[in-house]
Write a protein that holds these residues in place. Structure first.
Motif, mmCIF file in Angstrom:
data_model
loop_
_atom_site.group_PDB
_atom_site.id
_atom_site.type_symbol
_atom_site.label_atom_id
_atom_site.label_comp_id
_atom_site.label_asym_id
_atom_site.label_seq_id
_atom_site.Cartn_x
_atom_site.Cartn_y
_atom_site.Cartn_z
ATOM 1 N N ARG A 354 0.826 -1.219 0.000
ATOM 2 C CA ARG A 354 0.000 0.000 0.000
ATOM 3 C C ARG A 354 0.855 1.262 0.000
ATOM 4 O O ARG A 354 0.567 2.218 -0.715
ATOM 5 C CB ARG A 354 -0.909 0.015 1.224
ATOM 6 N N ALA A 355 1.916 1.258 0.822
ATOM 7 C CA ALA A 355 2.738 2.468 0.950
ATOM 8 C C ALA A 355 3.341 2.872 -0.394
ATOM 9 O O ALA A 355 3.578 4.050 -0.642
ATOM 10 C CB ALA A 355 3.836 2.241 1.991
ATOM 11 N N PHE A 356 3.589 1.891 -1.262
ATOM 12 C CA PHE A 356 4.231 2.187 -2.549
ATOM 13 C C PHE A 356 3.299 1.979 -3.737
ATOM 14 O O PHE A 356 3.746 1.936 -4.883
ATOM 15 C CB PHE A 356 5.513 1.362 -2.700
ATOM 16 N N GLY A 357 2.005 1.829 -3.462
ATOM 17 C CA GLY A 357 1.046 1.690 -4.553
ATOM 18 C C GLY A 357 1.260 0.440 -5.391
ATOM 19 O O GLY A 357 1.011 0.444 -6.605
ATOM 20 N N LEU A 358 1.727 -0.629 -4.765
ATOM 21 C CA LEU A 358 1.904 -1.897 -5.475
ATOM 22 C C LEU A 358 0.668 -2.762 -5.223
ATOM 23 O O LEU A 358 -0.032 -2.558 -4.230
ATOM 24 C CB LEU A 358 3.143 -2.639 -4.949
ATOM 25 N N PRO A 359 0.406 -3.732 -6.121
ATOM 26 C CA PRO A 359 -0.740 -4.612 -5.869
ATOM 27 C C PRO A 359 -0.536 -5.382 -4.554
ATOM 28 O O PRO A 359 0.558 -5.901 -4.312
ATOM 29 C CB PRO A 359 -0.757 -5.554 -7.074
ATOM 30 N N GLU A 360 -1.569 -5.443 -3.726
ATOM 31 C CA GLU A 360 -1.449 -6.160 -2.455
ATOM 32 C C GLU A 360 -1.568 -7.657 -2.690
ATOM 33 O O GLU A 360 -2.534 -8.107 -3.300
ATOM 34 C CB GLU A 360 -2.576 -5.742 -1.497
ATOM 35 N N PRO A 361 -0.614 -8.420 -2.208
ATOM 36 C CA PRO A 361 -0.748 -9.874 -2.316
ATOM 37 C C PRO A 361 -1.982 -10.322 -1.524
ATOM 38 O O PRO A 361 -2.148 -9.923 -0.371
ATOM 39 C CB PRO A 361 0.529 -10.394 -1.642
ATOM 40 N N THR A 362 -2.848 -11.091 -2.151
ATOM 41 C CA THR A 362 -4.044 -11.564 -1.443
ATOM 42 C C THR A 362 -4.266 -13.040 -1.700
ATOM 43 O O THR A 362 -3.908 -13.562 -2.757
ATOM 44 C CB THR A 362 -5.327 -10.822 -1.889
ATOM 45 N N LEU A 363 -4.890 -13.671 -0.707
ATOM 46 C CA LEU A 363 -5.168 -15.098 -0.806
ATOM 47 C C LEU A 363 -6.641 -15.246 -1.179
ATOM 48 O O LEU A 363 -7.473 -15.528 -0.321
ATOM 49 C CB LEU A 363 -4.862 -15.725 0.566
#
Lengths: 417, 316
Positions: A354-363
């Protein structure tokens, strides 16, 4: 923005226990999570894989210490599905040409996707802005002069103003160089006793205060790197309460060690910023727990064996961390009850993303597979010959840790285990 | 021979922190037994003591070498100038090389904090059983200086317990002060550190910026003002002139009978008035003399611990 080896995705199944306790079997088809079904016998924990926003890959220039291939292999072994690389290389990543060539190499070599940060100032000299717009278009993940502070307040102000054009955040190394000058460790009783040049807490916190004031004035977000002192944490809390969009990271070594560790005169306890007091460490742990500090960053800083095998005073700053971060924090923060496992997993994965606007890894079904399988009971000893990294300057050498990365899936590919 | 020491594990002398009170008292007792013994003792016959000096030194290097010779050791002095260090050899490689000569001890002086620890570490790498004696590592420690200072104080004042010592000057950059503060603490003496605020770090002992704080001291221990620290722009003090005016040790600032010590080399007229240095209350020459017997005692203690100190004179 993130680049890794092109050309294939894996299909596989993983058995594990979710954070809630449920045993599941996860099916990955062509790199995407296609099914999550109850069942399976594995006691290992299955979680979204980690994101490290602060890694030195030493490439170009010091490929003897780390390469894109070795650094990303280390990241895979540490449970990471994405890392951000620092631009303080030789040459500095301050032009689209250098950035482009790194991204090209990463497409061939990177085991785990990498985002490359570009510098704020040309040559890290702190004088002239880089072409932030072009670098942003060329795929820079963020901008930083890491390793050095942006000494000129005016230059940082211009960078904050222009970062909006570039569309990528600024990440700052906060150090007031006239105060840290000739410092080898945190200034306090330990430095007085050891006779090592002291680096006062103020050297970080006055720069944190200045940088936050500039960000507040410009109404721009800001990321503070490797925060290490309680005064800095207090300044960050005040700024966030006042509405500044500031995020921050803390490293495993600052979250676990204090300047007492330097009494060993082991060069692997020498880092920038230096290890602080017990109250500094407690403030960092508290801030990580409550989210004021939203991410763990390793500041993985490989150094050759020759460079570190010298008297403490002559040694360069920095330690490696990619392959030990989870185990170190699980052993020293989660097991003693200082922070919950869920919080640690969040601060190592979604927090930095989130801090760097990257996709959040999600399960989740339908998500690109970015997964880590963790054996929380496994005990292992950190040894010099056990690293994928080309360097072994770890502060954990010889220590026994509890918790180990068993498998890592990054961007749909099984990269470890 | 079975070791009778309170600390049979101890092998190196890297810091005063390696010692307890019993160790200090035993070393001083050995020094007393050695004091006045004429000629050579056979204690270290056939064993090699290497003195490895990366910094200029007169007193320390001379007294270590002489101490080893008085104990019949073979000595091998190595200076960084003119050695392979000039060709860029690392401290590690130098240690591995010297270890091949199978020394009993390596006495090392080096400008960087942590160098003595590094030498000890690589003697392990080299599978050498040699003892390391730290003869000064940067601004960290100089343990034999503190031991010889205790010896000179005890000889002059008849006791150590309960003594009050004022250490005056640039404590920040002084390995001598760091070792001495620890050593005085071990033997039950009290310390006040006196000097300009930027040169007297917090956390070591009681501190004062008033020179009048030396009035109650039995011993005034004057540190060398290193001129390189006083260069324009360093700003630890505004000027050397101002330092001397406020903290210089002059006859007017001393009581009769107050002992004055200095580890040398002295900057006469800067930290210490020449009249004080040459007065009857100055122990500077006694310190140099103590340097020899105490370094003999340290080598004896580390390398021949089984031989009780009382028998030393008899062996002669």
């Amino acid at each position: 923005m993130l680049v890794g080896r092109n050309g294939y995705s894996d299909s596989l199944t993983l058995e594990g226990r979710l954070a809630g306790g449920r045993c599941v079997t996860v099916t990955v088809s062509d790199g995407v999570i296609s099914r999550i079904e109850p069942g399976g016998s594995s006691r290992a924990l299955l979680a979204p894989a980690f994101v490290d926003p602060h890694v030195h890959l030493r490439t170009p220039g010091r490929e003897d210490e780390e390469t894109i291939a070795s650094g990303t292999a280390a990241a895979a072994a540490g449970g990471y599905c994405a890392i951000l690389a620092m631009p303080n290389t030789d040459p500095v990543v301050d032009s689209a040409a250098v950035l482009g060539s790194l991204r090209e190499t990463a497409r061939r070599e990177a085991v785990v996707p990498v985002g490359f940060m570009a510098s704020i100032s040309k040559g890290l000299a702190g004088e002239e802005l880089t072409e932030l717009g072009e670098l942003g278009d060329a795929g820079a993940a963020a901008f930083t002069d890491d390793g050095r502070p942006v000494v000129s307040a005016a230059l940082l102000r211009r960078a904050l103003q222009y970062a909006e054009v570039a569309g990528r955040p600024l990440a700052l190394h906060c150090e007031e160089p006239t105060l840290s000058h000739a410092g080898h460790m945190h200034e306090g009783t330990v430095s007085a006793e050891l006779g090592l040049g002291g680096w006062p807490s103020l050297a970080e916190s006055v720069m944190v205060e200045r940088d936050l004031a500039l960000a507040a004035h410009e109404g721009q977000p800001l990321h503070l790197m490797h925060l290490s002192k309680c005064e800095s944490v207090a300044a960050l809390e005040r700024a966030r309460a006042a509405g500044v969009a500031a995020t921050a990271e803390a490293t495993p070594h600052h979250l676990v060690l204090t300047d007492e560790a330097v009494r060993s005169l082991d060069p692997n306890t020498k880092m920038n910023p230096p290890l602080g007091s017990a109250s500094d460490r407690d403030a960092l742990v508290g801030a990580l727990r409550d989210g004021t500090i939203c991410c763990v960053a390793t500041d993985h800083a490989p150094h050759s064996r020759e460079e570190k095998d010298v008297p403490f005073e002559a040694a360069p700053f920095g330690v490696t961390g990619l392959e030990t971060a989870f185990a170190a924090l699980h052993t020293h923060l989660v097991e003693p009850g200082l922070i919950s496992l869920e919080t640690l997993l969040e601060r190592m994965s979604a927090g930095p993303a989130r801090a760097f606007g990257l996709p959040e890894p999600t399960l989740e079904v339908g998500a690109r597979a970015n997964l880590v399988l963790l054996d929380l009971e496994a005990e292992w000893t950190v040894t010099e010959d056990g690293f994928r990294s080309r360097s072994a300057n770890s502060w954990l050498l010889g220590q026994q840790l509890r918790g180990r990365v068993v498998k890592t899936v990054a961007d749909g590919r099984l990269v470890h285990g | 021979m079975p070791e009778s020491s309170s600390q049979p594990e101890r092998r190196h002398l890297l810091s005063i922190g390696d010692l307890d009170r019993g160790d200090v008292e035993r070393i001083l007792e050995t020094a007393r037994a050695l004091d006045g013994v004429e000629g050579k003792l056979p204690t270290l016959a056939g064993r090699l003591v290497i003195t490895l000096f990366y910094e200029s030194s007169t007193r320390t290097s001379a007294s270590f070498e002489l101490a080893a010779k008085r104990l019949s050791a073979d000595t091998l002095p190595i200076r960084s100038a003119g050695s392979s260090v000039d060709k860029g050899e690392s401290l590690k490689d130098t240690v591995l090389t010297l270890a091949a000569y199978e020394p009993a001890a390596i006495v090392v002086r080096h400008p960087q904090v942590g160098s003595a620890q590094l030498v000890a570490k690589h003697l392990v790498t080299a599978d050498s059983g040699a003892t390391v004696v730290n003869a000064g590592d940067g601004t960290h420690q100089h343990p034999t200086q503190a031991l010889l200072d205790l010896y000179a104080m005890e000889q002059a004042l008849g006791r150590l317990e309960g003594l009050h010592v004022a250490i005056v000057g640039d404590v920040l950059h002084s390995r001598v002060a760091r070792s001495l503060v620890q050593a005085l603490g071990l033997v039950g003496a009290s310390v006040v550190l006196v000097g300009p605020p930027a040169l007297v770090p917090r956390g070591l002992a009681e501190r004062s910026m008033e020179i009048s704080a030396i009035e109650s001291a039995d011993v005034v221990y004057v540190l060398r003002m290193q001129r390189e620290r006083m260069l324009a722009g360093a700003n630890y003090v505004p000027s050397l002139r101002e330092y001397t005016a406020r903290w210089g040790i002059t006859p007017e600032r001393l009581r009769p009978g107050q002992k004055v010590m200095h580890p040398g080399p002295i900057n006469r007229g800067v930290e210490l008035d020449g009249r004080v240095a040459d007065s009857a209350d100055s122990l500077v020459v006694e310190q140099v003399r103590a340097g020899l017997v105490v370094r003999m005692a340290v080598l004896h203690d580390l390398l021949a611990q089984g031989v009780p100190a009382g028998e030393i004179a008899g062996v002669a």
